[in-house]
Design an enzyme around this catalytic site. Sequence first.
Site, PDB file in Angstrom:
ATOM      1  N   ARG A  87      -8.308  11.005  29.340  1.00  0.00           N
ATOM      2  CA  ARG A  87      -7.739  11.317  30.058  1.00  0.00           C
ATOM      3  C   ARG A  87      -6.886  12.728  29.827  1.00  0.00           C
ATOM      4  O   ARG A  87      -7.303  11.785  28.295  1.00  0.00           O
ATOM      5  CB  ARG A  87      -6.703  10.443  30.616  1.00  0.00           C
ATOM      6  CG  ARG A  87      -6.624   9.777  31.356  1.00  0.00           C
ATOM      7  CD  ARG A  87      -5.511   8.310  31.857  1.00  0.00           C
ATOM      8  NE  ARG A  87      -5.183   7.280  30.372  1.00  0.00           N
ATOM      9  CZ  ARG A  87      -3.910   7.023  29.458  1.00  0.00           C
ATOM     10  NH1 ARG A  87      -3.280   8.583  29.703  1.00  0.00           N
ATOM     11  NH2 ARG A  87      -4.765   6.615  28.824  1.00  0.00           N
ATOM     12  N   TYR A 226     -13.661  12.505  34.918  1.00  0.00           N
ATOM     13  CA  TYR A 226     -13.518  11.119  34.535  1.00  0.00           C
ATOM     14  C   TYR A 226     -12.654  10.157  34.206  1.00  0.00           C
ATOM     15  O   TYR A 226     -11.568  11.224  34.562  1.00  0.00           O
ATOM     16  CB  TYR A 226     -13.796  11.174  32.707  1.00  0.00           C
ATOM     17  CG  TYR A 226     -14.586  11.092  31.726  1.00  0.00           C
ATOM     18  CD1 TYR A 226     -15.947  10.319  31.241  1.00  0.00           C
ATOM     19  CD2 TYR A 226     -13.107   9.255  31.145  1.00  0.00           C
ATOM     20  CE1 TYR A 226     -15.798   9.492  30.941  1.00  0.00           C
ATOM     21  CE2 TYR A 226     -13.838   8.468  30.678  1.00  0.00           C
ATOM     22  CZ  TYR A 226     -15.505   8.649  29.992  1.00  0.00           C
ATOM     23  OH  TYR A 226     -15.885   7.598  29.217  1.00  0.00           O
ATOM     24  N   LYS A 235      -4.992   5.211  38.044  1.00  0.00           N
ATOM     25  CA  LYS A 235      -4.119   5.755  37.265  1.00  0.00           C
ATOM     26  C   LYS A 235      -2.893   6.680  38.161  1.00  0.00           C
ATOM     27  O   LYS A 235      -1.221   6.570  38.672  1.00  0.00           O
ATOM     28  CB  LYS A 235      -4.749   6.088  35.956  1.00  0.00           C
ATOM     29  CG  LYS A 235      -4.914   5.587  35.176  1.00  0.00           C
ATOM     30  CD  LYS A 235      -4.621   4.161  34.715  1.00  0.00           C
ATOM     31  CE  LYS A 235      -5.462   3.370  33.912  1.00  0.00           C
ATOM     32  NZ  LYS A 235      -4.919   2.613  33.027  1.00  0.00           N
ATOM     33  N   HIS A 255       1.144  -1.299  34.436  1.00  0.00           N
ATOM     34  CA  HIS A 255      -0.154  -1.212  33.837  1.00  0.00           C
ATOM     35  C   HIS A 255      -0.421  -2.993  33.271  1.00  0.00           C
ATOM     36  O   HIS A 255      -0.407  -2.883  32.153  1.00  0.00           O
ATOM     37  CB  HIS A 255       0.126  -0.356  32.753  1.00  0.00           C
ATOM     38  CG  HIS A 255      -1.285  -0.139  32.248  1.00  0.00           C
ATOM     39  ND1 HIS A 255      -1.060   0.375  30.968  1.00  0.00           N
ATOM     40  CD2 HIS A 255      -2.432   0.176  31.945  1.00  0.00           C
ATOM     41  CE1 HIS A 255      -2.566   1.244  30.442  1.00  0.00           C
ATOM     42  NE2 HIS A 255      -3.051   0.784  31.270  1.00  0.00           N
ATOM     43  N   SER A 277      -3.264   1.575  27.022  1.00  0.00           N
ATOM     44  CA  SER A 277      -5.238   1.577  27.269  1.00  0.00           C
ATOM     45  C   SER A 277      -5.823   1.101  25.997  1.00  0.00           C
ATOM     46  O   SER A 277      -5.434   1.639  24.485  1.00  0.00           O
ATOM     47  CB  SER A 277      -5.177   3.259  27.913  1.00  0.00           C
ATOM     48  OG  SER A 277      -4.335   3.116  28.695  1.00  0.00           O
ATOM     49  N   CYS A 279      -6.378  -1.174  24.537  1.00  0.00           N
ATOM     50  CA  CYS A 279      -5.298  -2.261  23.832  1.00  0.00           C
ATOM     51  C   CYS A 279      -5.941  -4.033  24.430  1.00  0.00           C
ATOM     52  O   CYS A 279      -5.213  -4.796  23.606  1.00  0.00           O
ATOM     53  CB  CYS A 279      -4.052  -2.305  23.275  1.00  0.00           C
ATOM     54  SG  CYS A 279      -3.446  -0.944  22.559  1.00  0.00           S
ATOM     55  N   ASP A 302      -5.779  -4.607  35.002  1.00  0.00           N
ATOM     56  CA  ASP A 302      -5.671  -3.375  33.972  1.00  0.00           C
ATOM     57  C   ASP A 302      -4.404  -2.521  34.988  1.00  0.00           C
ATOM     58  O   ASP A 302      -3.155  -2.022  34.780  1.00  0.00           O
ATOM     59  CB  ASP A 302      -6.491  -2.553  34.720  1.00  0.00           C
ATOM     60  CG  ASP A 302      -6.073  -0.797  33.868  1.00  0.00           C
ATOM     61  OD1 ASP A 302      -5.989  -0.557  32.491  1.00  0.00           O
ATOM     62  OD2 ASP A 302      -6.668   0.564  35.034  1.00  0.00           O
ATOM     63  N   ARG A 394     -17.212   4.201  28.715  1.00  0.00           N
ATOM     64  CA  ARG A 394     -16.467   2.625  29.851  1.00  0.00           C
ATOM     65  C   ARG A 394     -18.030   2.113  30.375  1.00  0.00           C
ATOM     66  O   ARG A 394     -19.022   2.811  30.473  1.00  0.00           O
ATOM     67  CB  ARG A 394     -16.156   3.527  30.818  1.00  0.00           C
ATOM     68  CG  ARG A 394     -14.557   3.621  29.899  1.00  0.00           C
ATOM     69  CD  ARG A 394     -13.143   3.398  30.512  1.00  0.00           C
ATOM     70  NE  ARG A 394     -11.970   3.569  29.302  1.00  0.00           N
ATOM     71  CZ  ARG A 394     -11.255   3.314  28.968  1.00  0.00           C
ATOM     72  NH1 ARG A 394     -10.509   1.846  29.794  1.00  0.00           N
ATOM     73  NH2 ARG A 394     -10.330   3.199  28.195  1.00  0.00           N
TER      74      ARG A 394
HETATM   75  O1  SAT Z   1      -6.981   6.348  32.245  1.00  0.00           O
HETATM   76  S1  SAT Z   1      -8.109   5.519  32.164  1.00  0.00           S
HETATM   77  O2  SAT Z   1      -8.643   4.796  34.068  1.00  0.00           O
HETATM   78  O3  SAT Z   1      -9.749   6.667  32.680  1.00  0.00           O
HETATM   79  C1  SAT Z   1      -8.417   4.296  31.230  1.00  0.00           C
HETATM   80  C2  SAT Z   1      -7.281   3.852  30.874  1.00  0.00           C
HETATM   81  O4  SAT Z   1      -6.323   5.196  30.070  1.00  0.00           O
HETATM   82  O5  SAT Z   1      -6.673   3.050  30.892  1.00  0.00           O
HETATM   83 MN    MN Z   2      -5.582   0.934  31.997  1.00  0.00          MN
END
Ligand code: SAT
Ligand code: MN
Length: 609
Positions: A87, A226, A235, A255, A277, A279, A302, A394
């Site tokens: 990101r 990406y 997101k 989140h 993210s 973690c 997520d 990923r």
């Molecule tokens: O934002 S992504 O889906 O690329 C991954 C993340 O930060 O959780």
């Molecule tokens: Mn995330």
Amino acid sequence: MEVAPSKSESISIPWNNAWLKHPDVMKWVEKMVKHCEPDMVHLCDGSAAEYEGLANYLTAEGKIVRLNPEKRPHSFYCRSHPDDVARVEECTFICSKKKEDAGPTNNWKDPEEMQNHLKDLFKGCMRGRTLYVIPFSMGLPVSAFAQIGVQVTDSPYVVMNMRLMTHMGSQALEKLKPNSFVPCLHSVGVPLKEGEKDKMWPCNPEKRVIAHFPEEKSILSFGSGYGGNALLGKKCLALRIASYLGKQHGWLAEHMLIMGLTSPKGEKKYIAAAFPSACGKTNLAMLTPNLPGWKVECVGDDIAWIRVGKDGRFYAMNPEAGLFGVAPGTSMKTNPNAMASISKNTIFTNVALTQDKDVWWEGMTDKPPAHLTDWLGKPWDPTSKDKAAHPNSRFTASIRQCPILDPAYDSAEGVPLSAIIFGGRREHTIPLVYQSFNWQHGVFLGASVSSETTSAAKGVVGKVRHDPFAMLPFCGYNMGDYFSHWLEMGKKTTPDKLPKIFYVNWFQKDAQGKFLWPGFGDNIRVLEWIFERSSDKGNFEKTPIGYLPKTLNLSGLDLSPFDMKALLTVDPALWKKEVEELEEYFTLFKDHFPKALKEELQGLKKRLS
Ligand code: SAT
Ligand code: MN
């Protein structure tokens, strides 16, 4: 740049009956086609045949590799451009009419100014390419809470990922009501000249923009292919736009992972947990307990949408259909359920490739297999310092492949929450676990989350930064108002019905830099305490920061009493520094910072002195 002549005037869009019911969508798509000037238009139906067709096309182009069907059936491998691996927060904007409504933690641009800028960028940006139209639903299409988006993209890789990550295709279109879709325009931003051969991973890093228009509920993304930059349901829609909608209509977009936890006595509770993210949300959501009799089931890893149900309890649902998890560190030891989830029908991006066309990443096995090709496509030297897999590499797979998927994943209303956990990655100060005194204090805990940065976002890794509610990169409006919204949510029901709020930190280190807590399957020991405390049972002691466990169930764990003590210590000197730091941070929100949280800060200060 000299590009192919526009064919868009002569393009006929192959509308069929499913689309003809949606003149508003058709009108928007026609406008996008005219502006982006693709060579062809493909209306996605979300079928397996369509996915197969795209996979074959990308394989033939050499852009993805079909993995060894005996090792990884029906799976694909892809390498991105080295400048397009995560990101990009500095290119992500909230374009509310008023700057103040985006707040001090978001990049802001005037919506008109941004629209004009993007209009120029998108003009003719799909020349030489196919424009795909993806109808998708965040949330089961049958759910009254689902949000339907239509993403237009020129990346077939994005289409494949969207099919795994969202409820995509005809099912979404069928449920779409007039004038309610979220338009999502995406382009990799690389028009092709007549006859020009495409790059392996086209992207336009200098011109990347991910723009959100919460007031008009739309998303525009340019220049990246990406993850969260390009899979706009995740997101962009399910967090940034949805958080804004939640604020308006009295719900929350968070989140958070969602898990079901069943005790040895057979009692089942649901827990949601917010971490920044990379973690360990996926690992916690699918945990294999190291205590006998406990059972974990996964609802989501997520994102959680949370509403107050008819019975006054908080209900969480997972709007996603897939897993987009960090590969490095995932192994049969750390997360066998994730390994099973990605054993087939999976897309791997930026991991390493084995000689026999399977995948590998750091941490998957103790010893790397011989003759790996790294994420950059070069033969990997195991003695070098370079990683074989990118740290933010990923996997994308349907959540249906998770062997411990909770049956209530399919519930249109979601699952009732007994507890909400916040957490970050901190070497010291924050103990292993503690509980808030009440909802308001719990909201204060959420607001005070800070964590070391990870490679999920472009930039420095390992720097402690404030990340309130793990939503810093994902809140679609003023974060100060978001704090108030959380406080308001707590008033929507009686205190006994509210989930209890906790804070955890799996990442404390000793003086030698070694993690004090084993984590993973042993986190069940902390979850057990949370499970009990959420019914006001279990041991605890009151400390200035909240309720801490006196002891945890450590049976079968080889942990020194010294380390255990360190894990559950509240060091007043460190905490005074923490509070000073927080007080300074909260000034950022000026008069948007709620009075109730000021009171919490003062209360904490007093208790520490
Ligand atoms: O934002 S992504 O889906 O690329 C991954 C993340 O930060 O959780
Ligand atoms: Mn995330």
